[in-house]
Write a protein that holds these residues in place. Sequence first.
Motif, PDB file in Angstrom:
ATOM      1  N   SER A  33      49.626  43.362  32.767  1.00 36.15           N
ATOM      2  CA  SER A  33      48.339  42.882  33.355  1.00 36.15           C
ATOM      3  C   SER A  33      48.091  44.265  34.301  1.00 36.15           C
ATOM      4  O   SER A  33      47.005  44.355  34.731  1.00 36.15           O
ATOM      5  N   ARG A  34      49.462  44.792  34.903  1.00 34.83           N
ATOM      6  CA  ARG A  34      49.037  45.739  35.841  1.00 34.83           C
ATOM      7  C   ARG A  34      48.695  46.850  34.820  1.00 34.83           C
ATOM      8  O   ARG A  34      48.044  47.907  35.702  1.00 34.83           O
ATOM      9  N   LEU A  37      44.877  46.494  34.595  1.00 37.24           N
ATOM     10  CA  LEU A  37      44.176  46.584  36.056  1.00 37.24           C
ATOM     11  C   LEU A  37      44.061  48.148  36.483  1.00 37.24           C
ATOM     12  O   LEU A  37      43.193  48.452  37.035  1.00 37.24           O
ATOM     13  N   ARG A  38      44.994  48.959  36.058  1.00 38.46           N
ATOM     14  CA  ARG A  38      45.107  50.369  36.427  1.00 38.46           C
ATOM     15  C   ARG A  38      43.933  50.884  35.504  1.00 38.46           C
ATOM     16  O   ARG A  38      43.396  52.010  36.087  1.00 38.46           O
ATOM     17  N   SER A  41      40.107  48.315  36.888  1.00 38.37           N
ATOM     18  CA  SER A  41      40.093  47.313  37.981  1.00 38.37           C
ATOM     19  C   SER A  41      38.641  46.730  38.515  1.00 38.37           C
ATOM     20  O   SER A  41      38.843  45.812  39.159  1.00 38.37           O
ATOM     21  N   ARG A  42      37.820  47.319  37.770  1.00 41.52           N
ATOM     22  CA  ARG A  42      36.388  46.957  38.360  1.00 41.52           C
ATOM     23  C   ARG A  42      35.584  46.001  37.182  1.00 41.52           C
ATOM     24  O   ARG A  42      34.518  45.627  37.276  1.00 41.52           O
ATOM     25  N   ARG A  47      40.662  41.445  36.454  1.00 45.38           N
ATOM     26  CA  ARG A  47      40.822  40.742  37.644  1.00 45.38           C
ATOM     27  C   ARG A  47      41.538  39.538  37.685  1.00 45.38           C
ATOM     28  O   ARG A  47      42.722  39.186  38.170  1.00 45.38           O
ATOM     29  N   ALA A  50      44.891  39.555  35.698  1.00 43.14           N
ATOM     30  CA  ALA A  50      45.917  40.000  36.612  1.00 43.14           C
ATOM     31  C   ALA A  50      46.354  38.870  37.565  1.00 43.14           C
ATOM     32  O   ALA A  50      47.536  38.634  37.835  1.00 43.14           O
ATOM     33  N   GLU A  66      43.546  39.075  43.708  1.00 43.92           N
ATOM     34  CA  GLU A  66      42.809  39.087  42.335  1.00 43.92           C
ATOM     35  C   GLU A  66      41.803  37.982  41.992  1.00 43.92           C
ATOM     36  O   GLU A  66      40.671  38.434  41.636  1.00 43.92           O
TER      37      GLU A  66
END
Length: 242
Positions: A33-34, A37-38, A41-42, A47, A50, A66
């Motif tokens: 998930s990270r 997200l990296r 993230s938009r 989100r 995550a 999140e």
Amino acid sequence: MSLPKTLAEDVARNLVMVARLIDEDPEQAYAYSRIALRLASRVAAVREAAGFAAYATQKYSEALAEFRAAKRMTGSVELWPVMADCERGLGRPERAMAMAGEPEVQKLDKAGQVEMRLVAAGARRDMGQIDAAIVTLQSSELASNAVHPWTPRLRYAYADALLAAGREDEAREWFGKALEADKDGATDASDRLAELDGVEFVDALGEDEDEDEDDAAPAPADAADDDKSDGKDNDEDGTSES
């Protein structure tokens, strides 16, 4: 759809891994998930994923952030119950209770409203208000004979609250009702019923292992006898170092 094709595919792969691993290996799901997200993230779905991965690993502050971001992006209130549960995880049950009274709850579908009721009851228990928790769970959904995906958990929570209040007979009845509705094994209602009835499960495999050990036990004893015999011979020969 807002991402370039190659990037979208990379993000999608990571989200798939989050979904596959979140129950069996939440830490690994969190790691995927990270990455997602990296990369994106938009994107609201990222989100949200995550948030659930952080929630599964008890990173409640991160999960709440999140979920709030996803809610802002989509305008949806469907994450409201899990957001309230994050407040419980952070040791703030009073905030969870406050959220249970907000207008967002009225916008939830039936499943979401039941989930919010479960969270609110949990918050009551966190605050030591067990009788209030029982009352919170008493609802038309609990009384209904119809079975929905949330029915086993609702009945189980009610049974558990009754047991915590010392109402054992009623708790046994509702654990039984939870078990009747729980076709997928979502709860351990059967184990709780067995515990209340004083039933103990025996590990047959463990018994077989014990029997094997018993069968093998004479060998060390024979070896010990041989050692004693050798010692006796040495003593008689006067060669023992004592």
